[in-house]
Write a protein that holds these residues in place. Sequence first.
Motif, PDB file in Angstrom:
ATOM      1  N   ARG A   9      31.491 -43.493  21.345  1.00  0.00           N
ATOM      2  CA  ARG A   9      30.055 -43.263  21.496  1.00  0.00           C
ATOM      3  C   ARG A   9      29.415 -44.478  22.137  1.00  0.00           C
ATOM      4  N   ILE A  10      28.643 -44.224  23.210  1.00  0.00           N
ATOM      5  CA  ILE A  10      27.879 -45.268  23.891  1.00  0.00           C
ATOM      6  C   ILE A  10      26.451 -44.755  23.956  1.00  0.00           C
ATOM      7  N   GLN A  12      23.658 -42.406  23.450  1.00  0.00           N
ATOM      8  CA  GLN A  12      23.617 -40.961  23.226  1.00  0.00           C
ATOM      9  C   GLN A  12      24.658 -40.215  24.057  1.00  0.00           C
ATOM     10  N   VAL A  13      25.688 -40.946  24.504  1.00  0.00           N
ATOM     11  CA  VAL A  13      26.742 -40.346  25.325  1.00  0.00           C
ATOM     12  C   VAL A  13      28.087 -40.562  24.651  1.00  0.00           C
ATOM     13  N   LEU A  14      28.913 -39.528  24.662  1.00  0.00           N
ATOM     14  CA  LEU A  14      30.284 -39.643  24.178  1.00  0.00           C
ATOM     15  C   LEU A  14      31.194 -39.811  25.390  1.00  0.00           C
ATOM     16  N   LEU A  15      32.112 -40.767  25.299  1.00  0.00           N
ATOM     17  CA  LEU A  15      33.036 -41.054  26.390  1.00  0.00           C
ATOM     18  C   LEU A  15      34.455 -40.751  25.947  1.00  0.00           C
ATOM     19  N   VAL A  16      35.128 -39.942  26.734  1.00  0.00           N
ATOM     20  CA  VAL A  16      36.531 -39.622  26.507  1.00  0.00           C
ATOM     21  C   VAL A  16      37.280 -40.103  27.738  1.00  0.00           C
ATOM     22  N   SER A  17      38.167 -41.057  27.542  1.00  0.00           N
ATOM     23  CA  SER A  17      38.972 -41.575  28.651  1.00  0.00           C
ATOM     24  C   SER A  17      40.407 -41.129  28.435  1.00  0.00           C
ATOM     25  N   ILE A  18      40.830 -40.187  29.258  1.00  0.00           N
ATOM     26  CA  ILE A  18      42.182 -39.644  29.136  1.00  0.00           C
ATOM     27  C   ILE A  18      43.117 -40.546  29.937  1.00  0.00           C
ATOM     28  N   GLN A  19      44.034 -41.197  29.240  1.00  0.00           N
ATOM     29  CA  GLN A  19      44.899 -42.204  29.858  1.00  0.00           C
ATOM     30  C   GLN A  19      46.296 -41.692  30.194  1.00  0.00           C
ATOM     31  N   VAL A  39      28.401 -32.668  17.512  1.00  0.00           N
ATOM     32  CA  VAL A  39      27.551 -32.241  16.399  1.00  0.00           C
ATOM     33  C   VAL A  39      27.216 -33.431  15.498  1.00  0.00           C
ATOM     34  N   GLU A  40      28.223 -34.202  15.149  1.00  0.00           N
ATOM     35  CA  GLU A  40      28.033 -35.328  14.231  1.00  0.00           C
ATOM     36  C   GLU A  40      27.120 -36.400  14.810  1.00  0.00           C
ATOM     37  N   SER A  41      27.259 -36.685  16.097  1.00  0.00           N
ATOM     38  CA  SER A  41      26.506 -37.784  16.709  1.00  0.00           C
ATOM     39  C   SER A  41      25.153 -37.348  17.271  1.00  0.00           C
ATOM     40  N   GLY A  42      25.005 -36.061  17.578  1.00  0.00           N
ATOM     41  CA  GLY A  42      23.786 -35.603  18.240  1.00  0.00           C
ATOM     42  C   GLY A  42      23.709 -36.065  19.680  1.00  0.00           C
ATOM     43  N   ALA A  43      24.850 -36.385  20.280  1.00  0.00           N
ATOM     44  CA  ALA A  43      24.885 -36.892  21.653  1.00  0.00           C
ATOM     45  C   ALA A  43      24.310 -35.867  22.622  1.00  0.00           C
ATOM     46  N   HIS A  44      23.671 -36.354  23.676  1.00  0.00           N
ATOM     47  CA  HIS A  44      23.117 -35.453  24.689  1.00  0.00           C
ATOM     48  C   HIS A  44      24.040 -35.336  25.900  1.00  0.00           C
ATOM     49  N   GLY A  45      25.078 -36.167  25.950  1.00  0.00           N
ATOM     50  CA  GLY A  45      25.983 -36.128  27.092  1.00  0.00           C
ATOM     51  C   GLY A  45      27.410 -36.446  26.708  1.00  0.00           C
ATOM     52  N   VAL A  46      28.334 -35.894  27.493  1.00  0.00           N
ATOM     53  CA  VAL A  46      29.763 -36.144  27.327  1.00  0.00           C
ATOM     54  C   VAL A  46      30.324 -36.495  28.700  1.00  0.00           C
ATOM     55  N   VAL A  47      31.042 -37.608  28.760  1.00  0.00           N
ATOM     56  CA  VAL A  47      31.736 -37.985  29.989  1.00  0.00           C
ATOM     57  C   VAL A  47      33.227 -37.938  29.708  1.00  0.00           C
ATOM     58  N   ILE A  48      33.941 -37.177  30.521  1.00  0.00           N
ATOM     59  CA  ILE A  48      35.395 -37.107  30.411  1.00  0.00           C
ATOM     60  C   ILE A  48      35.970 -37.799  31.639  1.00  0.00           C
ATOM     61  N   LEU A 111      27.402 -41.378  34.473  1.00  0.00           N
ATOM     62  CA  LEU A 111      26.324 -41.770  33.562  1.00  0.00           C
ATOM     63  C   LEU A 111      24.961 -41.589  34.217  1.00  0.00           C
ATOM     64  N   GLN A 112      24.872 -41.843  35.524  1.00  0.00           N
ATOM     65  CA  GLN A 112      23.619 -41.615  36.247  1.00  0.00           C
ATOM     66  C   GLN A 112      23.258 -40.132  36.266  1.00  0.00           C
ATOM     67  N   VAL A 113      24.255 -39.274  36.449  1.00  0.00           N
ATOM     68  CA  VAL A 113      24.016 -37.824  36.428  1.00  0.00           C
ATOM     69  C   VAL A 113      23.417 -37.408  35.086  1.00  0.00           C
ATOM     70  N   LEU A 114      24.005 -37.905  33.998  1.00  0.00           N
ATOM     71  CA  LEU A 114      23.494 -37.570  32.666  1.00  0.00           C
ATOM     72  C   LEU A 114      22.090 -38.117  32.445  1.00  0.00           C
ATOM     73  N   GLU A 115      21.834 -39.321  32.925  1.00  0.00           N
ATOM     74  CA  GLU A 115      20.507 -39.927  32.757  1.00  0.00           C
ATOM     75  C   GLU A 115      19.454 -39.118  33.513  1.00  0.00           C
ATOM     76  N   ARG A 116      19.769 -38.697  34.746  1.00  0.00           N
ATOM     77  CA  ARG A 116      18.824 -37.872  35.516  1.00  0.00           C
ATOM     78  C   ARG A 116      18.581 -36.548  34.806  1.00  0.00           C
ATOM     79  N   ALA A 117      19.631 -35.955  34.277  1.00  0.00           N
ATOM     80  CA  ALA A 117      19.479 -34.675  33.566  1.00  0.00           C
ATOM     81  C   ALA A 117      18.611 -34.862  32.332  1.00  0.00           C
ATOM     82  N   ARG A 118      18.770 -35.978  31.659  1.00  0.00           N
ATOM     83  CA  ARG A 118      17.999 -36.258  30.444  1.00  0.00           C
ATOM     84  C   ARG A 118      16.516 -36.435  30.774  1.00  0.00           C
TER      85      ARG A 118
END
Length: 141
Positions: A9-10, A12-19, A39-48, A111-118
């Motif tokens: 979590r960063i 209001q964004v959740l980050l998933v880095s698939i390595q 659901v738990e965090s109430g995040a407004h964005g997810v970055v995969i 992250l910019q895409v999510l910020e603009r959407a927000r």
Amino acid sequence: MSEQVPVLRIGQVLLVSIQTDLDDQAVMLLQDDLAAAVVESGAHGVVIDITAVEIVDSFVGRMLSTIASISSLLDAQTVVVGMRPAVAITLVELGLSLGGVRTALTLDKGLQVLERARRNVEATVWDDSGNESAVNVAADL
């Protein structure tokens, strides 16, 4: 045994880095973990971030789309970042357009895409006559 992909979590964004390339079981586990984390965090964005992913099969491609749909239903937008050209070509060859999934070349752009959407949340309002219309409203940051 499948490896669990961490969800960070960063703000209001959740980050998933698939390595690594994921097997089907790991993808299903990620789907469940990410839905619970939204659901738990109430995040407004997810970055995969799939920068390190070299191979995507049809199942993984469909699951990226499914994860984005689940997140959207839970009020979080999803952006897939770091897609390699070979992965994009494979997805097209498999007939997977990832409809509804936003993409960006880099994490920063995602992250910019999510910020603009927000900032430009579209809301539906009703006037005194009960007519519906869409308007843009500034979201509280």
